[in-house]
Motif scaffolding. Structure first.
Motif, mmCIF file in Angstrom:
data_model
loop_
_atom_site.group_PDB
_atom_site.id
_atom_site.type_symbol
_atom_site.label_atom_id
_atom_site.label_comp_id
_atom_site.label_asym_id
_atom_site.label_seq_id
_atom_site.Cartn_x
_atom_site.Cartn_y
_atom_site.Cartn_z
ATOM 1 N N GLU A 1 -9.236 -3.637 -0.785
ATOM 2 C CA GLU A 1 -10.125 -4.254 0.332
ATOM 3 C C GLU A 1 -10.292 -5.913 -0.307
ATOM 4 O OE1 GLU A 1 -11.830 -3.125 2.529
ATOM 5 O OE2 GLU A 1 -11.666 -0.725 2.145
ATOM 6 N N ARG A 2 -10.723 -6.890 0.739
ATOM 7 C CA ARG A 2 -10.807 -7.942 0.492
ATOM 8 C C ARG A 2 -11.562 -8.497 -0.777
ATOM 9 N NH1 ARG A 2 -11.282 -13.032 4.926
ATOM 10 N NH2 ARG A 2 -9.473 -11.694 5.590
ATOM 11 N N THR A 3 -12.526 -7.770 -1.076
ATOM 12 C CA THR A 3 -13.319 -8.057 -2.181
ATOM 13 C C THR A 3 -12.239 -8.021 -3.429
ATOM 14 O OG1 THR A 3 -14.279 -6.043 -2.399
ATOM 15 C CG2 THR A 3 -15.640 -7.925 -1.345
ATOM 16 N N ASP A 4 -11.427 -6.916 -3.381
ATOM 17 C CA ASP A 4 -10.495 -6.318 -4.464
ATOM 18 C C ASP A 4 -9.722 -7.636 -4.545
ATOM 19 O OD1 ASP A 4 -11.914 -3.910 -5.074
ATOM 20 O OD2 ASP A 4 -10.802 -3.242 -3.267
ATOM 21 N N HIS B 1 -4.382 -1.701 5.103
ATOM 22 C CA HIS B 1 -4.575 -2.833 4.071
ATOM 23 C C HIS B 1 -3.505 -3.536 3.482
ATOM 24 C CE1 HIS B 1 -7.793 0.055 2.979
ATOM 25 N NE2 HIS B 1 -8.420 -1.060 3.424
ATOM 26 N N ARG C 1 -7.323 0.323 -4.219
ATOM 27 C CA ARG C 1 -8.431 -0.803 -3.947
ATOM 28 C C ARG C 1 -7.840 -2.017 -3.468
ATOM 29 N NH1 ARG C 1 -9.248 1.390 -9.056
ATOM 30 N NH2 ARG C 1 -8.792 -0.305 -10.125
ATOM 31 N N GLU D 1 0.905 -1.045 -0.013
ATOM 32 C CA GLU D 1 -0.037 -0.070 -0.007
ATOM 33 C C GLU D 1 0.957 1.200 -0.082
ATOM 34 O OE1 GLU D 1 -4.225 1.698 2.325
ATOM 35 O OE2 GLU D 1 -3.079 -0.118 3.263
#
Length: 618
Positions: free
Chosen positions: A539-542, A507, A537, A470
């Motif tokens: 996040e876990r979904t990313d 993240h 971007r 990050e």
């Protein structure tokens, strides 16, 4: 891998290769030297045949007239109440920076110097009070509580111990807490009777200062105007006006460089390179300034004027003690003088070293790797140099002029003793236990069976990067590494190790786990590059979306993402970084040796060329 090479003609030579490097005094040493010069000049002036003119000069009145309104002050008051406001303003900026993004944000690293600093405030006062009470000046204990940061760092630079960074950081953290305590003491114990109406006006002005951050333009001018108004209100309220500088500083925002601002500056740089024109130049200058917080910009712009102008002038205006045989004789037998010497020299040393030993013994905190206890003791002795704030408090805490001179003699004597004591402790300790650099070499050699190696295992050039997915600077450094790989071809390999910085990058830890989970399916570097390309971007979904784009088995990816093996691999890299005292990203090691300096492709190529092993003799 294709052996495409970058022409070395396009790589600028290192600065040292262009011209011999001249030695210049460090900023800390120069500032301390100028303050010492101001002190010596004041003493010579006060003890010369024209010594009476010293006090006469500083008692001269200067003034400003606005119609029927006239404001007057002595030159001594201008220095101590007006110019020293800028010094305390910079102290406040440093306090705000350390509390927000600096050493004081990390509890485990900060707990030792914080507790030591508090003890370094209490013990000197406790030692001084009984002796000060013998001459009716027990309330003057504020003289002995504060160290002089500028002289302290200058003294450390003058002593010049090997590998001083860890000690300097410890002392800076100590000094920040010490400054907070000293400022609180001035505000609470050495201010006049409070006047409610000016105090309410000061509170209103502080609220306006806090709102300036939301103004789209002209913030610098607003801070200046409101700061002057606050100074006047604080003075009228019966509080020492220098604290207005601290109040303004603590309300000025500070933040680390933001990725979007850095990227915007990079885009404007490319545009200016392709089409140099005044519009792009102005936009680029403005963008670079805005990528740094106003706290850091003001500190960088004003610090030379304060360090090389205000503080030496303060020394000149306050250190002029008439050192006649009678004054020496009286000082030698004065409980006040000895109370100050005892408080600054013994109190600081005992308070700081004792608290440090106690905190370490209880396991509540640890010293930074490579910081030996004898160096802490030497730094504690140097903390007895209480020049600036001590002399600043003398005329505030003591009314009698003769006692003021005795107090100044005590401060000067204590500062000299503290310097030589600290020098002796550090020099003798370093001789008995020579210091070793921390993190200069890679703690754990590269293991192709365990590490993520991009490139040939037979390569003679190796880059190990400790990074954070990050971190925008790691993302840009990856581009530098790509150019290095183009230059060296199959003769270089790149190894990535994890150093997630949790506070600024929430993240980063899970991104590191995602890279490891992808690595178990042979896609570590493709996943790393996907995350670098989408740092906003993560996040876990990313992360699952990137895994799907790479064709990974999503069920296995989900299982591996939080598996003990993956967590342990990331934690192992963290522990390696902790052993080497790494705390910023990216950090590079070139053939096992830590790379210090820029990490653009040209700099990395030069470093690798220099570290390249000589070919075997035929």
């Amino acid at each position: 891998m294709a052996d495409a090479r970058v022409s070395t003609d396009t790589i600028p030579p290192a600065p040292a290769a262009r011209r011999p490097k001249k030695k210049h005094p460090s900023g800390d040493r120069l500032s301390a030297g100028l303050m010492l010069f101001g002190t010596a000049l004041a003493l010579l002036w006060a003890n010369s045949p024209w010594g009476s003119t010293y006090h006469e000069f500083w008692e001269l009145h200067v003034g400003l007239t606005f119609g029927d309104v006239e404001v007057t002050a002595t030159l001594h008051e201008v220095v101590n109440d007006v110019l020293m406001t800028f010094f305390f303003f910079l102290v406040g900026l440093e306090v705000k920076r350390e509390l927000t993004i600096g050493e004081l944000t990390e509890r485990s690293r900060a707990i030792v110097p914080i507790v030591a600093a508090i003890a370094g405030l209490i013990v000197p006062a406790a030692l001084f009070i009984p002796l000060g009470a013998m001459v009716g000046e027990a309330d003057a204990w504020g003289i002995v509580i504060s160290m002089d940061t500028a002289f302290l760092l200058g003294a450390l630079a003058l002593i010049g111990p090997a590998f001083p960074k860890r000690l300097r950081t410890f002392l800076l953290t100590l000094a920040v807490v010490d400054d907070i305590g000293a400022l609180a003491v001035i505000g609470i114990f050495y201010s006049g009777t409070l006047q409610l109406i000016p105090l309410a006006a000061a509170a209103l002005l502080m609220g306006l200062v806090a709102l300036v951050r939301f103004v789209p333009a002209g913030r610098g001018l607003l801070y200046a105007v409101l700061g002057v108004a606050l100074w006047v209100a604080v003075l009228a309220a019966g509080i020492h006006p220098t604290l207005a500088g601290v109040a303004v500083a603590l309300l000025i925002p500070v933040f680390p460089p933001r990725r979007a601002d850095v990227e915007h500056a990079a885009e404007l740089t490319r545009a200016f390179r392709e089409s140099p024109n005044p519009q792009y130049a102005a936009a680029l200058t403005r963008s670079i300034r805005q990528s740094l917080s106003i706290n850091e910009r003001i500190d960088m712009a004003w610090r030379p004027y304060v360090a090389y102008g205000v503080l030496p002038l303060f020394a000149l205006a306050n250190a002029g003690v008439h050192l006649s045989p009678e004054v020496f004789q009286e000082a030698f037998t004065s409980p006040l003088t000895w109370g100050i010497i005892l408080g600054l020299v013994v109190g600081k040393f005992v308070g700081i070293t004792g608290a440090t030993a106690l905190v370490r013994a209880t396991g509540k905190g640890q010293l930074a790797p490579g910081l030996a206890f004898h160096r802490v003791a030497g730094g504690a002795a140097l903390s007895g140099i209480g020049f600036t704030i001590s002399l600043f408090i003398v005329p505030i805490a003591i009314e009698d002029g003769e006692l003021q001179d005795l107090a100044r003699v005590g401060v000067l004597a204590a500062s000299v003793i503290a310097f030589f004591l600290g020098w002796a402790i550090i020099a003798i300790g370093d001789r008995l236990r020579p210091p070793q650099p921390v993190g200069a070499k890679l703690a754990r050699p590269v293991d192709p069976e365990r590490d993520h190696v991009f490139g040939s295992a037979e390569a003679t050039c190796e880059i190990v990067e400790y990074g954070d997915f990050e971190c925008p600077f790691c993302s840009r450094a990856t581009g530098s590494v790509d150019k290095v790989i183009e230059h060296f071809g199959s003769d270089v390999r790149w190894v990535w190790r994890h150093l997630p910085l949790d506070a600024p990058h929430p993240h980063a830890q899970e991104a590191a786990q995602a890279a490891e989970a992808a690595g178990l399916q042979g896609r570590f570097y493709p996943m790393a590059r996907a995350m670098f390309a989408n740092q906003d971007r993560l996040e876990r979904t990313d992360l699952f979306a990137y895994a799907e784009e790479l064709g990974l088995d999503l069920d296995r990816f989900a299982e591996d993402l939080t598996s003990p093996d993956v967590l342990r691999r990331v934690q192992d890299d963290r522990l390696d970084a902790e052993v080497m005292d790494l705390h910023s990203t990216p950090t590079f090691f070139i053939n096992g040796v830590r790379h210090i300096g820029p990490y653009d492709s040209a700099s990395l190529i030069r470093a690798l060329e220099a570290a390249r092993p000589d070919p075997p003799a035929l």
